[in-house]
Design an enzyme around this catalytic site. Structure first.
Site, PDB file in Angstrom:
ATOM      1  N   ASN A   9       0.940  -1.360   0.084  1.00  0.00           N
ATOM      2  CA  ASN A   9      -0.230  -0.143   0.025  1.00  0.00           C
ATOM      3  C   ASN A   9       0.969   1.009  -0.043  1.00  0.00           C
ATOM      4  OD1 ASN A   9      -1.755   2.237   0.526  1.00  0.00           O
ATOM      5  ND2 ASN A   9      -2.308   1.440   2.601  1.00  0.00           N
ATOM      6  N   LYS A  11       0.347   4.272  -0.161  1.00  0.00           N
ATOM      7  CA  LYS A  11      -0.490   5.472   0.202  1.00  0.00           C
ATOM      8  C   LYS A  11      -0.259   6.569  -0.544  1.00  0.00           C
ATOM      9  CE  LYS A  11      -0.237   3.154   4.820  1.00  0.00           C
ATOM     10  NZ  LYS A  11      -0.313   3.411   6.297  1.00  0.00           N
ATOM     11  N   HIS A  96      -9.740   1.420   4.602  1.00  0.00           N
ATOM     12  CA  HIS A  96      -8.311   1.360   5.269  1.00  0.00           C
ATOM     13  C   HIS A  96      -8.797   2.476   6.527  1.00  0.00           C
ATOM     14  CE1 HIS A  96      -4.393   2.734   6.113  1.00  0.00           C
ATOM     15  NE2 HIS A  96      -3.893   1.616   5.618  1.00  0.00           N
ATOM     16  N   GLU A  98      -7.148   5.052   7.662  1.00  0.00           N
ATOM     17  CA  GLU A  98      -6.816   6.204   7.240  1.00  0.00           C
ATOM     18  C   GLU A  98      -8.131   6.916   6.673  1.00  0.00           C
ATOM     19  OE1 GLU A  98      -3.017   5.745   5.543  1.00  0.00           O
ATOM     20  OE2 GLU A  98      -2.171   5.147   7.456  1.00  0.00           O
ATOM     21  N   GLU A 168      -6.062  -4.777  10.342  1.00  0.00           N
ATOM     22  CA  GLU A 168      -4.747  -3.913  10.654  1.00  0.00           C
ATOM     23  C   GLU A 168      -4.978  -3.025  11.924  1.00  0.00           C
ATOM     24  OE1 GLU A 168      -2.758  -2.723   6.799  1.00  0.00           O
ATOM     25  OE2 GLU A 168      -4.504  -1.499   7.047  1.00  0.00           O
ATOM     26  N   GLY A 174       2.123   2.237  10.730  1.00  0.00           N
ATOM     27  CA  GLY A 174       2.987   3.394  10.666  1.00  0.00           C
ATOM     28  C   GLY A 174       3.850   3.554  12.142  1.00  0.00           C
ATOM     29  N   SER A 214       2.996  -2.122  10.535  1.00  0.00           N
ATOM     30  CA  SER A 214       4.536  -2.437  10.613  1.00  0.00           C
ATOM     31  C   SER A 214       5.023  -3.736  10.339  1.00  0.00           C
ATOM     32  CB  SER A 214       4.845  -1.635  12.108  1.00  0.00           C
ATOM     33  OG  SER A 214       4.293  -0.498  12.296  1.00  0.00           O
TER      34      SER A 214
END
Ligand code: PGA
Length: 251
Positions: A9, A11, A96, A98, A168, A174, A214
């Site tokens: 991904n 991003k 996702h 985010e 996730e 991250g 991560s």
């Protein structure tokens, strides 16, 4: 049959030139290798067509990171599932964390996106996962279950069968803080049981459940060795061949 998948991904990273160069380097690095997993790269929208050209005929598959919740029309700035599919992409990441946190995507909106992705023959990589407060409060199983139920459990069996899930934990994305292999396995097994209760053993055992948060070259092997972890959704470590290749090869 359940597939192992390692999906990158990207991003909002890489210019078009940087992205096509990365795709080219990745397909060169994978050329001639026997892989135990499918490899997917999920790029920004504007990269899709160019990257599709670069990876044509290779082992690398292509995905987007989002699509619109409407078919077409006056939705300035949006990109439809049909448009994504028309680039040659086969996958689309949906839900996702985010997107949920910064762009207000709810399970109800995601339900529409999933429907449109499937109608356009895209495979959704559907993300679920709890935030730190929910894990600390012990509500993480409940949260993940409701994300799956509200966005996906309206699907007929044949359609659910096409979904890839990505667990996730938001606190691991991250942050350099990975879920332990035991935490990942515990949640993945819970997710599979949730699917068994709704759709039965056959479909649940066919569903690929990826881990994200991560994941990197050092922890991928241990994460992927768990019986219910069928691969990874990789953010930061998908941005260079050097970091991504060992994750692909962890299978
Ligand atoms: P990360 O991101 O690997 O950089 O933690 C994973 C993701 O958000 O998909």
């Amino acid at each position: 049959m359940r597939k192992n998948i390692v999906a990158g991904n990207w991003k909002m990273n890489k210019t078009l030139q940087e992205g096509t160069a990365l795709a080219r380097d990745l397909q060169t690095a994978l050329h001639g290798k026997t892989l135990q997993c499918e490899v997917v790269i999920c790029t920004p929208f504007i990269h899709l067509t160019s990257v599709a050209g670069v990876i044509a005929g290779s082992k690398v598959q292509l995905g987007a990171q989002n699509c619109a919740d409407h078919v077409s029309g006056a939705y300035t700035g949006e990109v439809s599932a049909a448009m994504v599919a028309s680039t040659g992409a086969q996958y689309v990441i949906l839900g996702h964390s985010e997107r949920r946190a910064y762009y207000g995507e709810t399970n109800a909106i995601l339900k529409e996106k999933v429907k449109l992705a499937l109608e356009n023959n895209l495979t959704p990589i559907f993300c679920i996962g709890e935030v730190l407060g929910e894990r600390e409060a012990g509500t993480h199983f409940e949260i993940v279950k409701s994300q799956i139920e509200e966005a996906l459990f309206g699907l007929p069996e044949d359609d659910f069968h096409k979904i890839v899930l990505a667990y996730e934990p938001v606190w691991a994305i991250g942050t350099g803080k990975t879920a332990t292999p035991a935490q990942a396995q515990e949640m993945h097994a819970f997710i599979r049981r949730t699917i068994i209760d709704k759709y039965g053993d056959g479909i649940a055992n066919d569903t690929s459940i990826l881990y994200g948060g991560s994941a990197n070259a050092d922890n991928a092997k241990e994460l992927f060795s768990n019986p219910d972890v069928d691969g990874g959704l990789i953010g930061g470590a998908s941005l260079s061949v050097e970091k991504f290749l060992p994750i692909v090869e962890a299978f």
